[in-house]
Design a protein around this motif. Structure first.
Motif, PDB file in Angstrom:
ATOM      1  N   ASN A 171     -32.127 -79.163  48.935  1.00 13.70           N
ATOM      2  CA  ASN A 171     -32.002 -78.442  50.208  1.00 13.70           C
ATOM      3  C   ASN A 171     -33.150 -78.854  51.119  1.00 13.70           C
ATOM      4  OD1 ASN A 171     -30.183 -77.003  48.491  1.00 13.70           O
ATOM      5  ND2 ASN A 171     -30.271 -75.304  49.942  1.00 13.70           N
ATOM      6  N   LYS A 193     -34.790 -64.547  61.580  1.00 11.94           N
ATOM      7  CA  LYS A 193     -34.582 -63.104  61.406  1.00 11.94           C
ATOM      8  C   LYS A 193     -35.911 -62.368  61.267  1.00 11.94           C
ATOM      9  CE  LYS A 193     -31.185 -63.438  58.160  1.00 11.94           C
ATOM     10  NZ  LYS A 193     -30.039 -62.993  57.295  1.00 11.94           N
ATOM     11  N   ARG A 215     -33.589 -72.052  44.873  1.00 16.55           N
ATOM     12  CA  ARG A 215     -33.297 -73.303  45.572  1.00 16.55           C
ATOM     13  C   ARG A 215     -34.516 -74.209  45.545  1.00 16.55           C
ATOM     14  NH1 ARG A 215     -29.022 -71.725  44.838  1.00 16.55           N
ATOM     15  NH2 ARG A 215     -27.255 -71.402  46.299  1.00 16.55           N
ATOM     16  N   PRO A 274     -22.141 -64.147  49.899  1.00 17.61           N
ATOM     17  CA  PRO A 274     -22.144 -64.843  48.592  1.00 17.61           C
ATOM     18  C   PRO A 274     -23.514 -65.363  48.199  1.00 17.61           C
ATOM     19  CG  PRO A 274     -21.298 -66.288  50.306  1.00 17.61           C
ATOM     20  CD  PRO A 274     -21.550 -64.951  50.968  1.00 17.61           C
ATOM     21  N   ASP A 275     -23.748 -65.458  46.904  1.00 12.79           N
ATOM     22  CA  ASP A 275     -24.982 -66.068  46.386  1.00 12.79           C
ATOM     23  C   ASP A 275     -24.879 -67.586  46.323  1.00 12.79           C
ATOM     24  OD1 ASP A 275     -26.172 -63.632  43.897  1.00 12.79           O
ATOM     25  OD2 ASP A 275     -26.713 -63.961  45.997  1.00 12.79           O
TER      26      ASP A 275
HETATM   27  O1  GFB Z   1     -29.117 -72.408  52.399  1.00 11.77           O
HETATM   28  P1  GFB Z   1     -27.792 -71.835  52.078  1.00 11.77           P
HETATM   29  O2  GFB Z   1     -26.923 -71.389  53.196  1.00 11.77           O
HETATM   30  O3  GFB Z   1     -26.960 -72.910  51.257  1.00 11.77           O
HETATM   31  O4  GFB Z   1     -27.977 -70.548  51.079  1.00 11.77           O
HETATM   32  P2  GFB Z   1     -26.761 -73.268  49.717  1.00 11.77           P
HETATM   33  C1  GFB Z   1     -28.909 -70.580  50.052  1.00 11.77           C
HETATM   34  C2  GFB Z   1     -29.024 -69.197  49.429  1.00 11.77           C
HETATM   35  O5  GFB Z   1     -29.720 -68.340  50.386  1.00 11.77           O
HETATM   36  C3  GFB Z   1     -27.676 -68.492  49.167  1.00 11.77           C
HETATM   37  C4  GFB Z   1     -29.013 -67.122  50.516  1.00 11.77           C
HETATM   38  O6  GFB Z   1     -27.787 -67.777  47.958  1.00 11.77           O
HETATM   39  C5  GFB Z   1     -27.559 -67.525  50.334  1.00 11.77           C
HETATM   40  O7  GFB Z   1     -26.758 -66.372  50.025  1.00 11.77           O
HETATM   41  N1  GFB Z   1     -29.309 -66.498  51.818  1.00 11.77           N
HETATM   42  C6  GFB Z   1     -29.992 -65.334  51.987  1.00 11.77           C
HETATM   43  C7  GFB Z   1     -28.956 -66.964  53.025  1.00 11.77           C
HETATM   44  N2  GFB Z   1     -30.065 -65.009  53.291  1.00 11.77           N
HETATM   45  C8  GFB Z   1     -29.430 -66.022  53.973  1.00 11.77           C
HETATM   46  C9  GFB Z   1     -29.184 -66.248  55.353  1.00 11.77           C
HETATM   47  O8  GFB Z   1     -29.547 -65.441  56.237  1.00 11.77           O
HETATM   48  N3  GFB Z   1     -28.523 -67.382  55.681  1.00 11.77           N
HETATM   49  C10 GFB Z   1     -28.102 -68.296  54.729  1.00 11.77           C
HETATM   50  N4  GFB Z   1     -27.472 -69.411  55.135  1.00 11.77           N
HETATM   51  N5  GFB Z   1     -28.297 -68.100  53.385  1.00 11.77           N
HETATM   52  C11 GFB Z   1     -25.634 -75.346  50.804  1.00 11.77           C
HETATM   53  C12 GFB Z   1     -24.262 -75.989  50.806  1.00 11.77           C
HETATM   54  O9  GFB Z   1     -25.593 -74.334  49.821  1.00 11.77           O
HETATM   55  O10 GFB Z   1     -26.650 -76.267  50.431  1.00 11.77           O
HETATM   56  C13 GFB Z   1     -24.265 -77.198  51.699  1.00 11.77           C
HETATM   57  O11 GFB Z   1     -23.306 -75.033  51.237  1.00 11.77           O
HETATM   58  C14 GFB Z   1     -25.412 -78.119  51.363  1.00 11.77           C
HETATM   59  O12 GFB Z   1     -23.051 -77.875  51.526  1.00 11.77           O
HETATM   60  C15 GFB Z   1     -26.719 -77.372  51.336  1.00 11.77           C
HETATM   61  O13 GFB Z   1     -25.196 -78.706  50.125  1.00 11.77           O
HETATM   62  C16 GFB Z   1     -27.857 -78.275  50.940  1.00 11.77           C
HETATM   63  O14 GFB Z   1     -27.982 -73.904  49.174  1.00 11.77           O
HETATM   64  O15 GFB Z   1     -26.199 -72.116  48.959  1.00 11.77           O
END
Ligand code: GFB
Length: 321
Positions: A171, A193, A215, A274-275
């Motif tokens: 990430n 936020k 992450r 979702p997580d």
């Molecule tokens: O960074 P994120 O959106 O992507 O979410 P992913 C990471 C984690 O942070 C998840 C939590 O468990 C989210 O539920 N989270 C907590 C939040 N608060 C927030 C918030 O306000 N906004 C967001 N966005 N998340 C992505 C993939 O997955 O990783 C992409 O969907 C790509 O395709 C990217 O691979 C690198 O790490 O879950």
């Protein structure tokens, strides 16, 4: 440090996706390589249109290509727009790889993501874990597109001897990130936020999900440096993990951002969101073995992004006042 196999000096190097966070970091990093950096605005070149891509490559004749162009987004955007993520990313990468092969590009690096690995892959995740188990549902479309990109690089290498390589970053965060709360990733969202909560005196900072997922984060300038390094020294069919080895639980990340931004209220969990993948820490030994290591520590990197966002937000309010 491994010996260069492919020297960028004096070459015509195309960065596809130069306006994005990764593409912009690649343009910054390539500035010291003595190469001609080629870019194309979306108005000039629509990467979903094969004829436009082929004509552009025939005219501009790049010798090396970084494929940093993609439809990207956070967990919510991925979960709600699977058709867009699968369709657009398949088109973009297929057009770029075909045009690169047909115009005789000497080397191409395709950028994927750590989300290509199975949801419950043993951690730290090695490259060989690819396709050994079910994917994370929230970003399966994007993951399938990126896996197809890896396979397409391998197919051009096998059928035509094309030197196409693939890098799988963790990430990413840093300058040029998307701070849109619906479509962005977790780190910029938490920074925005927390700053808005501090300024408005809100009692709560809301995070999505349980806060228990972990992450691995890598600063985008480290990612760009690793990609330029791999372009020079790596030539193989297997994807290469590009990680920092630094991971953090989302709740701890929220606490860190709150401290850095100066928000002293409560952190509240929105369990309707979702997580996603519980964890996706990668094993980056294949990259480390070439002599590369990240330079930007997680807290240092996040602090800089917080400072930049808070200064811009303050400046924006000053301008608006
Ligand atoms: O960074 P994120 O959106 O992507 O979410 P992913 C990471 C984690 O942070 C998840 C939590 O468990 C989210 O539920 N989270 C907590 C939040 N608060 C927030 C918030 O306000 N906004 C967001 N966005 N998340 C992505 C993939 O997955 O990783 C992409 O969907 C790509 O395709 C990217 O691979 C690198 O790490 O879950």
């Amino acid at each position: 440090m491994a010996e260069p196999l492919f020297d960028l000096a004096g070459r015509r190097v195309y960065v596809a996706g130069h306006r994005g966070m990764v593409g912009a970091a690649l343009v910054r990093r390539l500035a010291t390589e003595g190469c001609a950096i080629l870019t194309a605005a979306r108005a000039e070149l629509d990467l979903t249109q094969p004829a436009q891509v082929e004509a552009w490559f025939a005219r501009m004749r790049p010798e090396a290509v970084f494929v940093a162009a993609a439809r990207v987004g956070g967990i919510l955007e991925n979960d709600t727009r699977p058709a867009d993520f699968l369709h657009d990313n398949l088109l973009i990468q297929a057009n770029l790889l075909k045009a690169a092969h047909e115009s005789g590009v000497g080397k191409l690096l395709f950028l994927g993501s750590s989300c290509i690995y199975p949801r419950l892959a043993p951690q730290p995740i090695v490259e060989e874990a690819l396709l050994t188990g079910p994917l994370e549902p929230t970003n399966e479309a994007y993951a399938v597109a990126k896996i197809a990109g890896i396979k397409l690089c391998q197919a051009y290498r096998r059928q035509h001897g094309a030197d196409f390589i693939a890098a799988m970053p963790a990430n990413l965060y840093g300058p040029g990130d998307t701070f849109d709360l619906a479509s962005g990733h977790v780190l910029p969202a938490l920074i925005r936020k927390a700053e808005e909560a501090r300024r408005s005196g809100a009692a709560d900072l809301v995070i999505w999900g349980t806060g228990t997922p972990r992450r691995e984060f890598l600063h985008v300038d480290d990612c760009a440096d690793a990609c330029v390094h791999l372009m020079k020294v790596y030539s193989g069919a297997g994807p290469v993990n590009v990680g920092s080895g630094e991971e953090i639980a989302i709740l701890d990340l929220a606490r860190l951002v709150a401290r850095l931004v100066g928000f002293e209220g409560r952190i509240v969990r929105d369990l309707t969101r979702p997580d996603g993948t519980p964890r996706k820490l990668m094993n980056s030994d294949r990259l480390r073995a070439t002599g590369w290591a990240p330079r930007i520590g997680l807290e240092e990197g996040i602090a800089e992004v917080c400072r930049a966002w808070c200064a811009a937000a303050e400046g924006g309010r000053g301008a608006a006042a």
